[in-house]
Design an enzyme around this catalytic site. Sequence first.
Site, PDB file in Angstrom:
ATOM      1  N   ASP A 186       0.853  -1.191   0.000  1.00 33.13           N
ATOM      2  CA  ASP A 186       0.000   0.000   0.000  1.00 33.13           C
ATOM      3  C   ASP A 186       0.885   1.236   0.000  1.00 33.13           C
ATOM      4  O   ASP A 186       1.858   1.302   0.744  1.00 33.13           O
ATOM      5  CB  ASP A 186      -0.882  -0.004   1.250  1.00 33.13           C
ATOM      6  CG  ASP A 186      -1.694   1.272   1.366  1.00 33.13           C
ATOM      7  OD1 ASP A 186      -2.584   1.466   0.520  1.00 33.13           O
ATOM      8  OD2 ASP A 186      -1.420   2.075   2.283  1.00 33.13           O
ATOM      9  N   GLU A 270      -1.557  -1.404  -5.923  1.00 35.01           N
ATOM     10  CA  GLU A 270      -2.830  -0.811  -6.338  1.00 35.01           C
ATOM     11  C   GLU A 270      -2.723  -0.292  -7.755  1.00 35.01           C
ATOM     12  O   GLU A 270      -1.702   0.255  -8.141  1.00 35.01           O
ATOM     13  CB  GLU A 270      -3.146   0.402  -5.465  1.00 35.01           C
ATOM     14  CG  GLU A 270      -3.500   0.109  -4.052  1.00 35.01           C
ATOM     15  CD  GLU A 270      -3.629   1.409  -3.279  1.00 35.01           C
ATOM     16  OE1 GLU A 270      -4.568   2.167  -3.579  1.00 35.01           O
ATOM     17  OE2 GLU A 270      -2.783   1.664  -2.413  1.00 35.01           O
ATOM     18  N   ASP A 350      -2.759   1.433   7.072  1.00 33.49           N
ATOM     19  CA  ASP A 350      -2.032   1.101   5.848  1.00 33.49           C
ATOM     20  C   ASP A 350      -1.708  -0.398   5.769  1.00 33.49           C
ATOM     21  O   ASP A 350      -1.668  -0.972   4.689  1.00 33.49           O
ATOM     22  CB  ASP A 350      -0.729   1.914   5.754  1.00 33.49           C
ATOM     23  CG  ASP A 350      -1.020   3.411   5.619  1.00 33.49           C
ATOM     24  OD1 ASP A 350      -2.157   3.757   5.243  1.00 33.49           O
ATOM     25  OD2 ASP A 350      -0.111   4.218   5.918  1.00 33.49           O
TER      26      ASP A 350
END
Length: 379
Positions: A186, A270, A350
């Site tokens: 992340d 991501e 996170d």
Amino acid sequence: MKTYLYKLRPTKPQLAAMEQTLAVCRHLYNGALAERRDAWENERRSVTFAQQCASLPALKEKSAYLPSVHSQVLQDVMHRVSRSFENFFRRVRSGEAPGYPRFKGEHWYDSFCYRQFGDGRGAKFDADGRLSLSKVGAVRVCKDRPLTGTPKTCTVTRRADGWYACIACDTGPEPLPKTGETVGIDVGLESFATLSSGEAVPNPRLLRRAERRLKTAQRRVSRRRKGSGRRNKARVLLAKAHLRVRRARLDFCHKVAHDLVRRFDAIAIEKLNIKGMVKNRRLAKSISDAGWGLFVSVLTQKAESAARQVIAVNSAYTSQDCSHCGGRVPKALSVRLHSCPFCGFEAHRDHNAALNILNRVPKSGGDTAFGETATVVAA
Ligand SMILES: [Zn+2]
């Protein structure tokens, strides 16, 4: 492909020859661009790369300057023109509003490329370690590390702190032994990245310092009168500060990516819309700072050559959903702890997001960051 960057130590005449090469290339570039534009505007005719290359010998005979530049370098100029038009048309086709390819001003053209490397080609290493560049001479090089693989092209670049040779080598894949591990990552504001293992990669401090210097240098330029010698001096210092930030950023990305690629077979990230995020005022600084886009490209390159996978997963609700039970736990950006009311799972915000990203790695197939379909990944 691996590229090696070497600082050049040219003599005065070599320096002049390289400056001259840049000037000739730039004029050729602008001329080739004008030819394409005029042919289209006046006759609705497209000029191709092959046509422009074929016209080079005739141009050379008429010109006083073109013969002073190696033919491969001139061809590369045509290649650049062709590429900028291809990019332009591609963006038009995809519905964007691109700017028409631009004419290059004096400070906007600072590299030339020998498209072939080796004996009998435009660029090669001499026995004494000098880089022999056709029409420039045998240039002394700071060869701080040896080349590996087969050198393919050599790009000579003018930077704020001197001249460099960038040699692209075909190294072939260098697969690393399998580790059987997959990780989710992340990107954060607090840390540069958080791994699904709970580790946090802190933001680079050096970069912050380099950026502060950059700001000072920027202000110094703006304070000084346009066209003055003092402003020019400040401009050079600013360019050097930019260079330092760029290098610090790249170095950091390489270190982090190297570590990840060594430890994990597959790396899930991501799918981020960087452009969209930079528009967002609050996140803008952090996102562009963290240089996530640069990191992804460095990571992807490294993964590719080590036969590792980078997998881009859907990024919606990664920080809201509970990675343990899947329940949605809405929270503001300021809430740093994920605490699930459904199952009681608690983790740093996170870390929870990184776990979600890992969970979203498809068991069979999916998009990889380099646009291929992912093969089966053990999640
Ligand atoms: Zn839960």
